[in-house]
Scaffold this active site. Sequence first.
Site, PDB file in Angstrom:
ATOM      1  N   SER A  16      -9.707   1.608   2.767  1.00  0.00           N
ATOM      2  CA  SER A  16      -8.875   2.402   1.883  1.00  0.00           C
ATOM      3  C   SER A  16      -7.777   1.590   1.194  1.00  0.00           C
ATOM      4  CB  SER A  16      -8.235   3.529   2.687  1.00  0.00           C
ATOM      5  OG  SER A  16      -7.348   3.002   3.656  1.00  0.00           O
ATOM      6  N   LYS A  73       0.842  -1.206   0.000  1.00  0.00           N
ATOM      7  CA  LYS A  73       0.000   0.000   0.000  1.00  0.00           C
ATOM      8  C   LYS A  73       0.876   1.254   0.000  1.00  0.00           C
ATOM      9  CE  LYS A  73      -4.014   1.896   2.512  1.00  0.00           C
ATOM     10  NZ  LYS A  73      -4.901   1.711   3.681  1.00  0.00           N
ATOM     11  N   SER A  85      -9.960  -0.744   6.971  1.00  0.00           N
ATOM     12  CA  SER A  85      -9.394  -0.535   5.627  1.00  0.00           C
ATOM     13  C   SER A  85      -8.710  -1.743   5.009  1.00  0.00           C
ATOM     14  CB  SER A  85      -8.425   0.641   5.647  1.00  0.00           C
ATOM     15  OG  SER A  85      -9.150   1.830   5.755  1.00  0.00           O
TER      16      SER A  85
END
Lengths: 89, 434
Positions: free
Chosen positions: B115, B40, B139
Amino acid sequence: MVLENDVEGIAKLADIHIQKEELAEFTSQFNHILEYFDILDTVNEGEEGEADLVNVLREDEVTPSLTQEAACANAHETEDGFIRAPRVM
Amino acid sequence: MTREYFFEGADRTNAFITRLDVAMYEETGGVLEGKGIAVKDNISTAGIPTTCASRILAGYVPPYDAHVVTRLREAGAAVVGKTNMDEFGMGTTTENSAFGPTTNPHDASRVPGGSSGGSAAAVGSGMVDFALGSDTGGSIRCPAAFCGIVGLKPTFGRVSRYGLIAYSNSLEQIGPLGRTVTDVNTLMSAIAGPDPRDSTAYDRPYTHTLSGDIAGMKIAVPDEYFGEGVEPAVAQCVRTAIGKLEDAGAETMPCSIPSMAYALAAYYVTCTSEASSNLSRFDGVRFGPSVETKRSWHDEFRDHRGALFGKEVQRRIMLGTFALSAGYYGKYYAKAQVARENVRKDFLRIFKEADIIAGPTMPQIAFKLAEKSDPLSMYLADILTVPANLAGVPAISVPCGTVEKMPVGLQLIGRHFEDERIMDAAFAYETEMA
Protein backbone atom coordinates in the site's frame (compact mmCIF):
# COMPACT_ATOMS: atom_id res chain seq x y z
CA MET A 1 -21.59 -20.09 4.30
CA VAL A 2 -23.03 -16.65 5.11
CA LEU A 3 -26.27 -15.28 3.71
CA GLU A 4 -27.24 -11.74 2.81
CA ASN A 5 -29.04 -11.21 6.10
CA ASP A 6 -25.90 -12.41 7.96
CA VAL A 7 -23.84 -9.76 6.15
CA GLU A 8 -26.49 -7.19 6.99
CA GLY A 9 -26.13 -8.19 10.66
CA ILE A 10 -22.33 -7.98 10.53
CA ALA A 11 -22.54 -4.53 8.92
CA LYS A 12 -24.85 -3.42 11.73
CA LEU A 13 -22.41 -4.71 14.36
CA ALA A 14 -19.58 -2.90 12.57
CA ASP A 15 -21.57 0.34 12.31
CA ILE A 16 -21.31 0.44 8.53
CA HIS A 17 -24.38 1.08 6.43
CA ILE A 18 -24.41 -1.12 3.34
CA GLN A 19 -26.73 -0.29 0.45
CA LYS A 20 -29.23 -3.06 -0.41
CA GLU A 21 -27.83 -3.32 -3.93
CA GLU A 22 -24.31 -3.95 -2.55
CA LEU A 23 -25.35 -6.88 -0.35
CA ALA A 24 -25.19 -9.60 -3.00
CA GLU A 25 -21.64 -8.67 -4.03
CA PHE A 26 -20.40 -8.37 -0.44
CA THR A 27 -22.00 -11.74 0.43
CA SER A 28 -20.42 -13.46 -2.54
CA GLN A 29 -17.00 -11.99 -1.75
CA PHE A 30 -17.35 -12.93 1.92
CA ASN A 31 -18.10 -16.54 1.06
CA HIS A 32 -15.19 -16.67 -1.35
CA ILE A 33 -12.78 -15.33 1.30
CA LEU A 34 -14.22 -17.39 4.19
CA GLU A 35 -13.89 -20.52 2.08
CA TYR A 36 -10.19 -19.71 1.77
CA PHE A 37 -9.96 -19.08 5.53
CA ASP A 38 -11.23 -22.65 6.11
CA ILE A 39 -7.64 -23.77 5.55
CA LEU A 40 -7.10 -22.73 9.19
CA ASP A 41 -9.03 -25.88 10.12
CA THR A 42 -5.85 -27.78 9.21
CA VAL A 43 -3.87 -26.02 11.95
CA ASN A 44 -3.16 -28.32 14.87
CA GLU A 45 -4.47 -26.49 17.95
CA GLY A 46 -2.09 -28.47 20.15
CA GLU A 47 0.85 -26.59 18.68
CA GLU A 48 0.19 -23.41 20.64
CA GLY A 49 3.39 -21.70 21.77
CA GLU A 50 4.58 -20.97 25.25
CA ALA A 51 3.68 -17.59 26.67
CA ASP A 52 6.87 -15.53 26.80
CA LEU A 53 5.18 -12.21 27.40
CA VAL A 54 6.44 -9.53 29.73
CA ASN A 55 4.55 -6.66 31.29
CA VAL A 56 5.50 -3.37 29.63
CA LEU A 57 3.11 -1.09 31.50
CA ARG A 58 4.70 2.00 33.00
CA GLU A 59 3.74 3.76 36.22
CA ASP A 60 0.57 5.80 35.77
CA GLU A 61 2.12 9.25 35.95
CA VAL A 62 0.81 12.45 34.42
CA THR A 63 3.07 13.64 31.60
CA PRO A 64 2.76 16.56 29.14
CA SER A 65 0.09 15.91 26.54
CA LEU A 66 -2.01 17.74 23.94
CA THR A 67 -3.75 20.86 25.16
CA GLN A 68 -7.54 20.79 25.21
CA GLU A 69 -7.49 23.29 22.36
CA ALA A 70 -5.24 21.11 20.21
CA ALA A 71 -7.30 18.00 20.98
CA CYS A 72 -10.47 19.80 19.85
CA ALA A 73 -8.88 21.49 16.83
CA ASN A 74 -10.20 18.98 14.29
CA ALA A 75 -13.69 18.61 15.74
CA HIS A 76 -16.46 20.45 13.92
CA GLU A 77 -18.74 21.00 16.88
CA THR A 78 -17.40 21.94 20.29
CA GLU A 79 -19.00 23.42 23.36
CA ASP A 80 -17.18 24.80 26.42
CA GLY A 81 -13.97 23.05 25.34
CA PHE A 82 -15.68 19.70 24.78
CA ILE A 83 -16.51 17.86 21.56
CA ARG A 84 -20.19 17.54 20.69
CA ALA A 85 -21.29 14.04 19.71
CA PRO A 86 -24.62 12.57 18.61
CA ARG A 87 -27.02 11.53 21.37
CA VAL A 88 -26.77 7.88 22.38
CA MET A 89 -30.46 7.31 23.21
CA MET B 1 18.78 27.84 11.61
CA THR B 2 15.70 27.16 9.46
CA ARG B 3 16.16 26.73 5.71
CA GLU B 4 13.84 26.36 2.73
CA TYR B 5 13.74 23.30 0.49
CA PHE B 6 12.13 23.91 -2.89
CA PHE B 7 10.29 20.80 -4.01
CA GLU B 8 9.97 20.87 -7.78
CA GLY B 9 9.15 18.47 -10.58
CA ALA B 10 5.91 17.18 -12.06
CA ASP B 11 4.12 14.35 -10.25
CA ARG B 12 3.48 12.11 -13.27
CA THR B 13 2.55 9.06 -11.22
CA ASN B 14 0.10 10.73 -8.78
CA ALA B 15 2.50 9.82 -5.99
CA PHE B 16 1.48 12.66 -3.68
CA ILE B 17 -1.76 13.50 -1.91
CA THR B 18 -0.28 16.65 -0.33
CA ARG B 19 2.78 18.50 -1.67
CA LEU B 20 4.76 21.27 -0.03
CA ASP B 21 6.39 23.32 -2.78
CA VAL B 22 8.50 25.00 -0.11
CA ALA B 23 9.36 22.71 2.80
CA MET B 24 11.35 23.83 5.82
CA TYR B 25 14.28 22.08 7.45
CA GLU B 26 16.69 22.79 10.26
CA GLU B 27 20.45 22.95 9.98
CA THR B 28 21.07 20.28 12.57
CA GLY B 29 24.18 18.67 11.13
CA GLY B 30 22.19 15.42 10.99
CA VAL B 31 22.56 12.66 8.41
CA LEU B 32 19.59 13.91 6.37
CA GLU B 33 20.30 17.64 6.44
CA GLY B 34 18.77 19.36 3.44
CA LYS B 35 17.29 16.13 2.04
CA GLY B 36 13.68 16.07 0.83
CA ILE B 37 11.69 13.16 2.19
CA ALA B 38 8.24 11.91 1.21
CA VAL B 39 6.12 10.48 4.02
CA LYS B 40 3.25 8.03 3.61
CA ASP B 41 -0.09 9.63 4.38
CA ASN B 42 -0.83 7.38 7.36
CA ILE B 43 2.09 8.84 9.34
CA SER B 44 1.11 11.90 11.39
CA THR B 45 2.73 15.22 10.50
CA ALA B 46 1.96 18.27 12.64
CA GLY B 47 0.34 20.98 10.55
CA ILE B 48 0.31 18.90 7.34
CA PRO B 49 -2.97 17.18 6.33
CA THR B 50 -2.93 13.42 6.91
CA THR B 51 -5.76 11.41 5.38
CA CYS B 52 -4.74 7.74 5.04
CA ALA B 53 -6.09 8.26 1.48
CA SER B 54 -9.59 8.16 2.94
CA ARG B 55 -12.54 10.52 2.63
CA ILE B 56 -13.31 9.84 6.28
CA LEU B 57 -10.18 11.80 7.27
CA ALA B 58 -10.61 14.63 4.75
CA GLY B 59 -9.46 17.89 6.31
CA TYR B 60 -7.69 16.28 9.25
CA VAL B 61 -4.52 18.09 10.30
CA PRO B 62 -2.65 16.25 13.08
CA PRO B 63 -1.70 18.37 16.10
CA TYR B 64 1.49 16.34 16.60
CA ASP B 65 4.32 14.61 14.72
CA ALA B 66 4.82 10.86 14.65
CA HIS B 67 8.02 9.82 16.45
CA VAL B 68 9.70 9.02 13.12
CA VAL B 69 8.84 12.48 11.78
CA THR B 70 10.35 14.11 14.86
CA ARG B 71 13.49 12.06 14.23
CA LEU B 72 13.54 13.06 10.55
CA ARG B 73 13.35 16.71 11.51
CA GLU B 74 16.12 16.22 14.11
CA ALA B 75 18.24 14.68 11.34
CA GLY B 76 17.73 17.82 9.25
CA ALA B 77 15.25 16.42 6.73
CA ALA B 78 12.60 18.43 4.89
CA VAL B 79 9.21 16.69 4.72
CA VAL B 80 8.13 17.55 1.17
CA GLY B 81 4.73 15.91 1.17
CA LYS B 82 2.43 13.04 1.97
CA THR B 83 2.22 10.12 -0.39
CA ASN B 84 -0.67 8.23 -1.88
CA MET B 85 -1.55 4.79 -0.55
CA ASP B 86 -4.27 2.21 -0.38
CA GLU B 87 -6.89 3.57 1.99
CA PHE B 88 -5.69 2.90 5.57
CA GLY B 89 -2.99 0.64 4.11
CA MET B 90 -5.46 -1.93 2.85
CA GLY B 91 -4.33 -3.16 -0.53
CA THR B 92 -1.49 -4.37 -2.72
CA THR B 93 -1.79 -1.91 -5.61
CA THR B 94 -2.44 1.70 -4.40
CA GLU B 95 -5.64 1.66 -6.42
CA ASN B 96 -7.82 1.76 -3.28
CA SER B 97 -7.27 5.46 -2.68
CA ALA B 98 -9.87 8.20 -2.43
CA PHE B 99 -7.39 10.33 -4.40
CA GLY B 100 -7.14 8.04 -7.43
CA PRO B 101 -4.52 5.42 -8.18
CA THR B 102 -0.79 5.96 -8.33
CA THR B 103 0.87 4.52 -11.44
CA ASN B 104 4.14 2.66 -11.85
CA PRO B 105 7.07 4.90 -12.85
CA HIS B 106 8.28 2.19 -15.28
CA ASP B 107 4.92 1.69 -17.04
CA ALA B 108 1.90 3.96 -16.53
CA SER B 109 -0.50 1.12 -17.38
CA ARG B 110 0.66 -0.80 -14.31
CA VAL B 111 0.28 -0.37 -10.55
CA PRO B 112 3.20 0.66 -8.33
CA GLY B 113 2.26 -1.99 -5.76
CA GLY B 114 0.83 -1.20 -2.39
CA SER B 115 0.00 0.00 0.00
CA SER B 116 3.02 2.37 0.11
CA GLY B 117 2.79 2.82 -3.67
CA GLY B 118 2.98 6.61 -3.54
CA SER B 119 6.20 6.51 -1.51
CA ALA B 120 7.76 3.96 -3.88
CA ALA B 121 6.67 5.88 -6.99
CA ALA B 122 8.03 9.15 -5.54
CA VAL B 123 11.43 7.47 -5.15
CA GLY B 124 11.22 5.39 -8.34
CA SER B 125 10.35 8.39 -10.49
CA GLY B 126 13.25 10.41 -9.06
CA MET B 127 11.13 13.04 -7.29
CA VAL B 128 12.86 12.25 -3.98
CA ASP B 129 15.73 10.03 -2.83
CA PHE B 130 14.08 8.96 0.40
CA ALA B 131 10.58 8.04 1.53
CA LEU B 132 8.87 6.45 4.50
CA GLY B 133 6.28 3.74 4.13
CA SER B 134 4.56 1.27 6.42
CA ASP B 135 4.49 -2.49 5.99
CA THR B 136 1.64 -4.57 7.44
CA GLY B 137 1.83 -7.56 5.11
CA GLY B 138 4.39 -6.41 2.56
CA SER B 139 3.35 -2.81 1.95
CA ILE B 140 6.93 -1.51 1.75
CA ARG B 141 8.52 -4.51 0.02
CA CYS B 142 5.82 -5.00 -2.62
CA PRO B 143 5.94 -1.47 -4.08
CA ALA B 144 9.74 -1.46 -3.74
CA ALA B 145 9.86 -4.63 -5.87
CA PHE B 146 7.35 -3.34 -8.44
CA CYS B 147 9.05 0.06 -8.75
CA GLY B 148 12.65 -1.20 -8.81
CA ILE B 149 13.85 0.38 -5.57
CA VAL B 150 14.97 -0.79 -2.11
CA GLY B 151 12.50 -1.10 0.79
CA LEU B 152 13.06 -2.37 4.33
CA LYS B 153 10.51 -3.67 6.80
CA PRO B 154 12.43 -3.48 10.07
CA THR B 155 12.11 -5.95 12.94
CA PHE B 156 8.84 -5.34 14.77
CA GLY B 157 9.69 -2.89 17.56
CA ARG B 158 12.85 -1.49 15.99
CA VAL B 159 11.04 1.66 14.84
CA SER B 160 8.42 3.42 16.96
CA ARG B 161 4.85 3.33 15.64
CA TYR B 162 3.79 6.35 17.69
CA GLY B 163 1.87 8.58 15.31
CA LEU B 164 1.29 5.87 12.72
CA ILE B 165 -2.48 5.76 12.21
CA ALA B 166 -3.04 2.16 13.22
CA TYR B 167 -4.64 -0.42 10.96
CA SER B 168 -3.17 -3.67 12.32
CA ASN B 169 -0.78 -2.78 15.10
CA SER B 170 0.64 -6.23 15.87
CA LEU B 171 1.86 -6.54 12.28
CA GLU B 172 2.74 -3.12 10.89
CA GLN B 173 6.08 -1.34 10.93
CA ILE B 174 7.25 1.99 9.57
CA GLY B 175 10.27 1.59 7.31
CA PRO B 176 12.54 3.31 4.77
CA LEU B 177 12.45 3.29 0.95
CA GLY B 178 15.31 4.51 -1.24
CA ARG B 179 17.01 3.97 -4.58
CA THR B 180 20.03 2.29 -3.03
CA VAL B 181 20.81 0.16 0.00
CA THR B 182 23.04 2.99 1.22
CA ASP B 183 20.12 5.44 1.16
CA VAL B 184 17.91 3.00 3.04
CA ASN B 185 20.70 2.48 5.58
CA THR B 186 20.96 6.24 6.13
CA LEU B 187 17.20 6.67 6.55
CA MET B 188 16.97 3.69 8.89
CA SER B 189 19.68 5.16 11.11
CA ALA B 190 17.60 8.33 11.39
CA ILE B 191 14.27 6.71 12.32
CA ALA B 192 15.19 3.75 14.55
CA GLY B 193 15.48 4.20 18.28
CA PRO B 194 13.62 4.08 21.55
CA ASP B 195 10.34 5.85 22.22
CA PRO B 196 8.63 5.68 25.62
CA ARG B 197 5.31 6.49 23.93
CA ASP B 198 5.27 3.14 22.06
CA SER B 199 5.34 0.26 24.54
CA THR B 200 6.34 -2.15 21.74
CA ALA B 201 9.38 -0.10 20.69
CA TYR B 202 12.75 -1.50 21.77
CA ASP B 203 15.83 0.50 22.66
CA ARG B 204 17.84 -0.74 19.67
CA PRO B 205 19.27 2.24 17.80
CA TYR B 206 20.56 1.55 14.30
CA THR B 207 24.09 2.74 13.66
CA HIS B 208 25.39 0.47 10.96
CA THR B 209 28.22 0.79 8.49
CA LEU B 210 27.38 -1.38 5.49
CA SER B 211 29.72 -4.22 4.62
CA GLY B 212 29.64 -6.19 1.39
CA ASP B 213 31.65 -9.01 2.94
CA ILE B 214 29.24 -11.92 3.17
CA ALA B 215 31.78 -14.74 2.86
CA GLY B 216 30.44 -17.75 4.76
CA MET B 217 26.97 -16.28 5.25
CA LYS B 218 24.41 -19.11 5.18
CA ILE B 219 21.35 -18.42 3.06
CA ALA B 220 18.27 -20.65 3.28
CA VAL B 221 16.11 -20.85 0.17
CA PRO B 222 12.56 -22.05 0.94
CA ASP B 223 10.91 -24.39 -1.57
CA GLU B 224 7.59 -22.61 -1.00
CA TYR B 225 9.01 -19.33 -2.34
CA PHE B 226 9.49 -20.91 -5.76
CA GLY B 227 6.34 -23.02 -5.86
CA GLU B 228 2.87 -22.77 -7.31
CA GLY B 229 1.71 -19.26 -8.17
CA VAL B 230 5.21 -17.83 -8.61
CA GLU B 231 5.82 -16.80 -12.22
CA PRO B 232 8.62 -18.98 -13.62
CA ALA B 233 10.44 -15.97 -15.11
CA VAL B 234 10.34 -14.17 -11.75
CA ALA B 235 11.57 -17.31 -9.96
CA GLN B 236 14.44 -17.66 -12.45
CA CYS B 237 15.41 -14.01 -12.06
CA VAL B 238 15.59 -14.43 -8.28
CA ARG B 239 17.51 -17.72 -8.48
CA THR B 240 20.09 -15.96 -10.65
CA ALA B 241 20.33 -13.19 -8.02
CA ILE B 242 20.88 -15.75 -5.27
CA GLY B 243 23.64 -17.18 -7.46
CA LYS B 244 25.32 -13.76 -7.34
CA LEU B 245 25.25 -13.93 -3.54
CA GLU B 246 26.99 -17.30 -3.81
CA ASP B 247 29.58 -15.67 -6.09
CA ALA B 248 30.13 -13.17 -3.29
CA GLY B 249 30.96 -16.00 -0.90
CA ALA B 250 27.62 -16.98 0.64
CA GLU B 251 26.53 -20.59 1.03
CA THR B 252 22.97 -21.60 0.14
CA MET B 253 20.85 -24.40 1.53
CA PRO B 254 17.31 -25.57 0.74
CA CYS B 255 14.64 -25.31 3.41
CA SER B 256 10.89 -25.59 3.89
CA ILE B 257 8.31 -23.43 5.68
CA PRO B 258 5.33 -25.82 6.12
CA SER B 259 3.27 -23.12 7.87
CA MET B 260 3.16 -21.19 4.58
CA ALA B 261 0.11 -23.34 3.78
CA TYR B 262 -2.04 -21.30 6.14
CA ALA B 263 0.09 -18.16 6.73
CA LEU B 264 -1.94 -15.99 4.36
CA ALA B 265 -5.26 -16.95 5.96
CA ALA B 266 -3.77 -16.35 9.42
CA TYR B 267 -2.55 -12.96 8.24
CA TYR B 268 -5.88 -11.80 6.83
CA VAL B 269 -7.86 -13.01 9.85
CA THR B 270 -5.44 -11.18 12.16
CA CYS B 271 -5.25 -7.92 10.24
CA THR B 272 -8.98 -7.66 9.60
CA SER B 273 -9.72 -8.41 13.27
CA GLU B 274 -7.34 -5.68 14.40
CA ALA B 275 -8.74 -3.31 11.75
CA SER B 276 -12.29 -3.82 13.02
CA SER B 277 -11.13 -2.54 16.40
CA ASN B 278 -8.67 0.16 15.29
CA LEU B 279 -11.00 1.76 12.76
CA SER B 280 -13.88 2.06 15.21
CA ARG B 281 -12.43 5.47 16.16
CA PHE B 282 -13.40 6.92 12.78
CA ASP B 283 -16.85 8.18 13.61
CA GLY B 284 -16.65 11.79 12.45
CA VAL B 285 -16.77 13.23 15.95
CA ARG B 286 -13.18 14.18 16.72
CA PHE B 287 -11.79 14.52 13.18
CA GLY B 288 -12.75 14.30 9.53
CA PRO B 289 -16.03 15.43 7.94
CA SER B 290 -18.54 16.24 10.64
CA VAL B 291 -21.54 14.20 11.65
CA GLU B 292 -25.05 15.43 12.38
CA THR B 293 -25.36 15.58 16.17
CA LYS B 294 -29.16 15.73 16.17
CA ARG B 295 -29.58 12.11 15.04
CA SER B 296 -28.87 9.16 17.29
CA TRP B 297 -25.34 7.76 17.70
CA HIS B 298 -25.59 4.49 15.72
CA ASP B 299 -27.82 5.88 12.96
CA GLU B 300 -25.40 8.70 12.35
CA PHE B 301 -22.23 6.59 12.50
CA ARG B 302 -23.56 3.85 10.23
CA ASP B 303 -24.44 6.32 7.51
CA HIS B 304 -21.22 8.27 7.97
CA ARG B 305 -18.99 5.19 7.77
CA GLY B 306 -21.08 3.67 4.98
CA ALA B 307 -20.67 6.80 2.88
CA LEU B 308 -17.02 7.66 3.59
CA PHE B 309 -15.08 4.39 3.95
CA GLY B 310 -14.04 2.77 0.66
CA LYS B 311 -15.24 -0.71 -0.22
CA GLU B 312 -12.01 -2.54 0.73
CA VAL B 313 -11.98 -0.86 4.14
CA GLN B 314 -15.63 -1.77 4.72
CA ARG B 315 -14.94 -5.33 3.62
CA ARG B 316 -12.01 -5.73 6.03
CA ILE B 317 -13.78 -4.14 9.00
CA MET B 318 -16.74 -6.46 8.45
CA LEU B 319 -14.55 -9.55 7.97
CA GLY B 320 -12.77 -8.72 11.22
CA THR B 321 -16.04 -8.10 13.03
CA PHE B 322 -17.24 -11.49 11.82
CA ALA B 323 -13.98 -13.28 12.77
CA LEU B 324 -14.20 -11.91 16.31
CA SER B 325 -17.91 -12.49 16.78
CA ALA B 326 -19.29 -15.01 19.26
CA GLY B 327 -19.39 -18.46 17.71
CA TYR B 328 -16.66 -17.76 15.13
CA TYR B 329 -13.81 -16.55 17.33
CA GLY B 330 -12.50 -20.09 17.89
CA LYS B 331 -12.82 -21.02 14.22
CA TYR B 332 -10.97 -17.99 12.87
CA TYR B 333 -9.12 -15.68 15.27
CA ALA B 334 -7.91 -18.25 17.81
CA LYS B 335 -6.69 -20.60 15.06
CA ALA B 336 -5.01 -17.72 13.23
CA GLN B 337 -2.97 -17.00 16.36
CA VAL B 338 -1.83 -20.63 16.61
CA ALA B 339 -0.95 -20.53 12.90
CA ARG B 340 0.98 -17.32 13.49
CA GLU B 341 3.00 -18.96 16.25
CA ASN B 342 3.77 -21.86 13.91
CA VAL B 343 5.13 -19.40 11.31
CA ARG B 344 7.36 -17.88 13.98
CA LYS B 345 8.60 -21.34 15.00
CA ASP B 346 9.36 -22.24 11.38
CA PHE B 347 11.54 -19.13 11.08
CA LEU B 348 13.30 -19.82 14.39
CA ARG B 349 14.03 -23.40 13.26
CA ILE B 350 15.51 -22.25 9.95
CA PHE B 351 17.54 -19.51 11.63
CA LYS B 352 19.26 -22.08 13.86
CA GLU B 353 21.25 -23.10 10.78
CA ALA B 354 20.91 -20.20 8.37
CA ASP B 355 21.74 -16.50 8.74
CA ILE B 356 19.15 -15.23 6.29
CA ILE B 357 16.36 -16.49 4.03
CA ALA B 358 16.16 -15.49 0.36
CA GLY B 359 13.38 -15.63 -2.22
CA PRO B 360 11.24 -13.43 -4.45
CA THR B 361 9.42 -10.47 -2.89
CA MET B 362 6.36 -10.81 -5.12
CA PRO B 363 5.24 -13.81 -7.15
CA GLN B 364 4.63 -11.67 -10.24
CA ILE B 365 5.75 -8.43 -11.87
CA ALA B 366 3.58 -5.32 -11.34
CA PHE B 367 -0.05 -5.97 -12.23
CA LYS B 368 -1.93 -3.99 -14.83
CA LEU B 369 -4.29 -1.38 -13.35
CA ALA B 370 -7.63 -3.02 -12.41
CA GLU B 371 -6.17 -6.49 -13.01
CA LYS B 372 -6.82 -7.55 -9.39
CA SER B 373 -10.48 -6.63 -9.17
CA ASP B 374 -11.41 -9.67 -7.09
CA PRO B 375 -10.39 -9.15 -3.41
CA LEU B 376 -9.19 -12.71 -2.83
CA SER B 377 -6.93 -12.71 -5.89
CA MET B 378 -5.35 -9.52 -4.58
CA TYR B 379 -4.90 -11.08 -1.12
CA LEU B 380 -3.16 -14.11 -2.66
CA ALA B 381 -0.45 -11.88 -4.13
CA ASP B 382 0.83 -11.21 -0.58
CA ILE B 383 1.78 -14.84 0.08
CA LEU B 384 5.57 -14.27 0.04
CA THR B 385 5.64 -11.13 2.18
CA VAL B 386 3.17 -11.80 5.02
CA PRO B 387 5.22 -14.48 6.84
CA ALA B 388 7.82 -11.90 7.92
CA ASN B 389 5.07 -9.72 9.42
CA LEU B 390 3.49 -12.65 11.25
CA ALA B 391 6.88 -13.56 12.75
CA GLY B 392 7.99 -9.95 13.33
CA VAL B 393 11.34 -10.53 11.60
CA PRO B 394 13.08 -7.95 9.36
CA ALA B 395 12.86 -8.25 5.56
CA ILE B 396 14.18 -6.21 2.66
CA SER B 397 13.41 -6.07 -1.05
CA VAL B 398 16.27 -5.17 -3.37
CA PRO B 399 15.97 -4.89 -7.17
CA CYS B 400 17.42 -7.95 -8.93
CA GLY B 401 16.67 -7.62 -12.62
CA THR B 402 13.67 -7.37 -14.89
CA VAL B 403 11.01 -9.55 -16.51
CA GLU B 404 9.16 -8.03 -19.49
CA LYS B 405 11.14 -4.85 -18.74
CA MET B 406 9.51 -4.61 -15.29
CA PRO B 407 11.55 -4.75 -12.05
CA VAL B 408 11.75 -7.89 -9.90
CA GLY B 409 12.56 -7.82 -6.18
CA LEU B 410 14.87 -10.14 -4.26
CA GLN B 411 13.57 -10.55 -0.70
CA LEU B 412 16.02 -11.18 2.14
CA ILE B 413 14.62 -12.08 5.56
CA GLY B 414 16.65 -12.07 8.78
CA ARG B 415 16.55 -12.97 12.45
CA HIS B 416 14.84 -10.67 14.93
CA PHE B 417 16.95 -7.50 15.38
CA GLU B 418 19.44 -8.57 12.72
CA ASP B 419 18.27 -5.88 10.29
CA GLU B 420 21.96 -5.07 9.77
CA ARG B 421 22.70 -8.53 8.39
CA ILE B 422 20.05 -8.40 5.65
CA MET B 423 21.20 -4.88 4.84
CA ASP B 424 24.74 -6.24 4.36
CA ALA B 425 23.48 -9.05 2.13
CA ALA B 426 21.47 -6.57 0.06
CA PHE B 427 24.50 -4.30 -0.14
CA ALA B 428 26.69 -7.24 -1.21
CA TYR B 429 24.22 -8.03 -3.99
CA GLU B 430 24.08 -4.41 -5.08
CA THR B 431 27.88 -4.22 -5.06
CA GLU B 432 28.24 -7.51 -6.96
CA MET B 433 25.92 -6.18 -9.68
CA ALA B 434 27.57 -2.76 -9.92
